[in-house]
Design a protein around this motif. Sequence first.
Motif, PDB file in Angstrom:
ATOM      1  N   THR A  25      27.303  48.942  46.500  1.00  0.00           N
ATOM      2  CA  THR A  25      27.506  48.746  45.068  1.00  0.00           C
ATOM      3  C   THR A  25      26.779  47.483  44.608  1.00  0.00           C
ATOM      4  N   LYS A  26      26.486  47.426  43.316  1.00  0.00           N
ATOM      5  CA  LYS A  26      25.825  46.256  42.739  1.00  0.00           C
ATOM      6  C   LYS A  26      26.663  45.017  43.038  1.00  0.00           C
ATOM      7  N   TYR A  27      26.011  43.981  43.534  1.00  0.00           N
ATOM      8  CA  TYR A  27      26.649  42.714  43.920  1.00  0.00           C
ATOM      9  C   TYR A  27      27.721  42.902  44.994  1.00  0.00           C
ATOM     10  N   ARG A  28      27.690  44.039  45.690  1.00  0.00           N
ATOM     11  CA  ARG A  28      28.672  44.389  46.721  1.00  0.00           C
ATOM     12  C   ARG A  28      30.104  44.248  46.208  1.00  0.00           C
ATOM     13  N   ARG A  29      30.291  44.610  44.954  1.00  0.00           N
ATOM     14  CA  ARG A  29      31.625  44.550  44.347  1.00  0.00           C
ATOM     15  C   ARG A  29      32.539  45.586  44.992  1.00  0.00           C
ATOM     16  N   ASP A  30      33.792  45.217  45.181  1.00  0.00           N
ATOM     17  CA  ASP A  30      34.794  46.145  45.704  1.00  0.00           C
ATOM     18  C   ASP A  30      35.216  47.076  44.579  1.00  0.00           C
ATOM     19  N   VAL A  31      34.718  48.287  44.611  1.00  0.00           N
ATOM     20  CA  VAL A  31      34.960  49.239  43.543  1.00  0.00           C
ATOM     21  C   VAL A  31      35.732  50.454  44.028  1.00  0.00           C
ATOM     22  N   ASP A  63      33.011  48.672  49.202  1.00  0.00           N
ATOM     23  CA  ASP A  63      31.753  48.283  48.558  1.00  0.00           C
ATOM     24  C   ASP A  63      30.526  49.077  49.005  1.00  0.00           C
ATOM     25  N   ALA A 103      35.137  45.748  37.746  1.00  0.00           N
ATOM     26  CA  ALA A 103      34.312  45.142  38.791  1.00  0.00           C
ATOM     27  C   ALA A 103      33.145  44.359  38.197  1.00  0.00           C
ATOM     28  N   HIS A 104      32.988  44.358  36.898  1.00  0.00           N
ATOM     29  CA  HIS A 104      31.932  43.606  36.207  1.00  0.00           C
ATOM     30  C   HIS A 104      30.538  43.983  36.673  1.00  0.00           C
ATOM     31  N   ILE A 105      30.310  45.279  36.832  1.00  0.00           N
ATOM     32  CA  ILE A 105      28.966  45.689  37.228  1.00  0.00           C
ATOM     33  C   ILE A 105      28.214  46.320  36.069  1.00  0.00           C
TER      34      ILE A 105
END
Length: 138
Positions: A25-31, A63, A103-105
């Motif tokens: 995921t973008k910025y390795r966000r936990d989604v 992620d 997740a602010h992506i």
Amino acid sequence: MSDPAEYRRGRHVVSALHVHLVFVTKYRRDVFDDAMLRRCEDIMVEVCDSFEAELREFNGEHDHVRLLVHYPPKVAISKLVNSLKGVSSHYLRKEFTGRVNRAHIGGVFWSPSYFAASCGGAPRSIIKAYIERQRRPA
């Protein structure tokens, strides 16, 4: 890979091509949660079907996701990856809006990069030895 069922047969080709893919995921966000991973797998099965490929294995963590895809030789991995990421991003952002926004992506779901490795069949050392043993005509 001696099982004949493992081979794809076409008009002029017999193949057994597998690729191991990893998307983060973008910025390795936990989604991801379990429901989102199940939906992601369903989407990726459909995309693989449209390429006449088969999603053999799928799993993920918070992620990233990992896939094992059996594909025909006419498929370019980069095009398959582009479609897998593009279609899944569209549907996951649409269907899990609250979770993705938390997740602010923003408008991007996947990192632009990916991992791809060929896999399956005999190890390179075995193939190298087999080729070296071929009897070249004099």
